[in-house]
Design a protein around this motif. Structure first.
Motif, PDB file in Angstrom:
ATOM      1  N   THR A 203       9.906-110.545   4.812  1.00  0.00           N
ATOM      2  CA  THR A 203       9.020-109.289   4.343  1.00  0.00           C
ATOM      3  C   THR A 203       9.789-108.413   4.015  1.00  0.00           C
ATOM      4  OG1 THR A 203       7.240-110.086   5.722  1.00  0.00           O
ATOM      5  CG2 THR A 203       7.351-107.893   5.209  1.00  0.00           C
ATOM      6  N   GLY A 205      11.002-104.808   3.595  1.00  0.00           N
ATOM      7  CA  GLY A 205      11.053-103.322   4.690  1.00  0.00           C
ATOM      8  C   GLY A 205      10.344-102.160   3.912  1.00  0.00           C
ATOM      9  N   HIS A 208       6.472-103.814   2.771  1.00  0.00           N
ATOM     10  CA  HIS A 208       5.882-104.504   4.010  1.00  0.00           C
ATOM     11  C   HIS A 208       5.114-105.928   3.483  1.00  0.00           C
ATOM     12  CE1 HIS A 208       7.400-101.823   6.342  1.00  0.00           C
ATOM     13  NE2 HIS A 208       6.621-100.642   5.816  1.00  0.00           N
TER      14      HIS A 208
END
Ligand SMILES: [Zn+2]
Length: 236
Positions: A203, A205, A208
């Motif tokens: 994922t 950062g 998201h």
């Protein structure tokens, strides 16, 4: 230097930049600022009322001075005429004329006296009103001054914290290649301060969103790696 090292530094740099952003936001949204705006607005409103009332009082004081001056003149004239009347030595016609003159002057004097009294009745309360308002203005000015001090102190404290972080930022920026810095700054401007995201469990950062294995492969082929969803720099 390796690009990987540069990208990890970029994450540290971004932490510092975000802390600076938060401090700048805090600087502009101190609760005391709202209180200051409120108080200084009230102070300005009061100052305007006082200026208007002062103008009104000046006009009335001029009217009063004028009426008192006219009353003095009338009193002098009346005294002269009365003295002349009491001294006698005039014929009956002259005496009657003087008597009528004294009567007319007494009438004018009474009118002017009530004019003076009327004005005093307006001027006196206006003067005491103004005194009270000026006291209120002085205490408001004092309050505004205290708030200004409070703001200056809070800003000085925040500015010192920003300066410390700016120094850290300069150190962290040293080893980062200039091209990467330019990209980082551009992305920070267009992506609400977040230019870099670490890829954790597939994922991004930054946004998201998840990247599939082939997407991660594709992302890593960019120089530097970029998230396919948000185009932020991706620390793999
Ligand atoms: Zn992303």
């Amino acid at each position: 230097m390796t690009l990987d090292g540069g990208l990890a530094d970029l994450l540290d740099l971004q932490d510092v930049d975000l802390a600076i952003d938060r401090l700048l936001h805090q600087r502009q949204t101190l609760p005391v600022l709202a209180e200051y705006q409120n108080q200084s607005g009230e102070r300005d409103r009061l100052a305007a009322v006082i200026a208007e009332k002062r103008g009104e009082l000046r006009g009335l004081e001029l009217d009063l001075d004028k009426a008192e001056g006219e009353l003095d003149i009338l009193e002098t004239k009346l005294k002269e005429s009365e003295t002349r009347l009491f001294a006698g030595g005039m014929n009956a016609r002259e005496t009657e004329q003087k008597r009528l003159e004294v009567q007319a002057l007494r009438g004018q004097q009474a009118t002017m006296e009530s004019r003076v009294l009327e004005l005093i009745e307006v001027v006196d309360p206006l003067r005491s009103d103004l005194e009270k308002l000026e006291e209120e203005l002085a205490s408001r000015n004092e309050r505004v001054g205290l708030l200004e001090n409070e703001i200056s102190m809070a800003w000085a404290e925040i500015d010192a914290q920003i300066a410390r972080r700016e120094a850290t930022k300069n150190e962290l920026a040293q080893p980062i290649p200039p091209d990467l810095m330019i990209l980082y700054e551009q992305l920070r401007r267009s992506k609400e301060g977040v230019a870099v995201g670490r890829l954790v469990n597939g994922t991004c950062g930054g946004c998201h969103l998840a990247l599939s294995i082939p997407e991660q492969q594709e992302a890593s082929e960019w120089e530097p790696p970029r998230c396919l969803h948000c185009m932020r720099i991706l620390v793999l």
